[in-house]
Design an enzyme around this catalytic site. Structure first.
Site, PDB file in Angstrom:
ATOM      1  N   PHE A   1       0.824  -1.210   0.000  1.00 48.07           N
ATOM      2  CA  PHE A   1       0.000   0.000   0.000  1.00 48.07           C
ATOM      3  C   PHE A   1       0.858   1.259   0.000  1.00 48.07           C
ATOM      4  CE2 PHE A   1      -2.676  -3.346   1.630  1.00 48.07           C
ATOM      5  CZ  PHE A   1      -3.859  -3.143   0.948  1.00 48.07           C
ATOM      6  N   HIS A   2       1.818   1.272  -0.910  1.00 48.00           N
ATOM      7  CA  HIS A   2       2.624   2.467  -1.101  1.00 48.00           C
ATOM      8  C   HIS A   2       3.290   2.402  -2.469  1.00 48.00           C
ATOM      9  CE1 HIS A   2       5.549  -0.411   0.810  1.00 48.00           C
ATOM     10  NE2 HIS A   2       6.324   0.049  -0.150  1.00 48.00           N
ATOM     11  N   ALA A   3       3.877   3.525  -2.846  1.00 50.96           N
ATOM     12  CA  ALA A   3       4.747   3.585  -4.027  1.00 50.96           C
ATOM     13  C   ALA A   3       6.051   4.229  -3.579  1.00 50.96           C
ATOM     14  CB  ALA A   3       4.093   4.417  -5.121  1.00 50.96           C
TER      15      ALA A   3
END
Lengths: 133, 133
Positions: free
Chosen positions: A49-51
């Site tokens: 749940f990130h970049a």
């Protein structure tokens, strides 16, 4: 054809067992500065749940299986990871989530940089804003 | 106290699962040029049986277990590897063998150089000769 790059690694070995080798800059498009592995995840747990702004990563499921969801802001790709010979590149500015971990899953990730919290984009709306600039 | 250097890695995580990170030159005494993993070994199979002239390696059993035998020519040390948070350094001129693989064993090894067959000493008598020079 999508934005997702997959790698097939050669399985060295015979009836006695298998060995897969990944060499920095030969089998990865980046130097290997960090190696991490995720294990012991519950099947109902989702991770990621990130970049990343800059970090490049190569993920391989070396035991068990899980599902990798990659999203470049326009296209979502879901890949079942269940082979020690299949790598998936996680490029910068790709939102990623991992789901459906099997109890025996070990997800190995090779990364191009040391840990740097300032490289993370953890807010999905912010990710969409930056990627669509 | 023996010649064998062990590493304790920090387990990051919680009830959802675990993550261990190893950073080049921070958690290893060398840059990471090669990553390989051994899996699917039969329990009656033994592997290794060589020393390296220059290569430095850090081994971690990320799933299952196996036994690592290290021998500097004078002392033999046997270590049961059964934890993703325990690393063992395999320094140059150390004869090493791996035994007793569990069916689910995944042995992860980080190495300081790309593969180079000329760096291997595969003959035990030759190893003893060189190490006792």
């Amino acid at each position: 054809m999508t934005f997702v790059k997959m790698f097939d690694f050669r399985r060295l070995g015979d009836d006695r067992g298998s060995l897969v080798a990944i060499e920095a800059n030969n089998n990865t498009p980046f130097p290997i500065q960090r190696v991490y592995y995720i294990y012991g995840s519950e099947s109902n747990v989702a991770r990621g749940f990130h970049a990343h702004k800059v970090l490049q990563q190569l993920a391989v499921c070396v035991a068990g299986k899980c599902t990798m969801l990659l999203n470049d802001g326009n296209t979502k790709v879901e890949v079942v990871m269940n082979s020690p010979t299949k790598g998936i590149l996680i490029e910068p500015m790709v939102w990623h989530e991992m789901h459906n971990f099997s109890p025996d899953c070990v997800l190995l990730v090779l990364a191009s940089e040391h840990y740097d919290e300032s490289d993370y984009i953890r807010d999905y709306e912010e990710f969409l804003k930056q990627v669509n600039q």
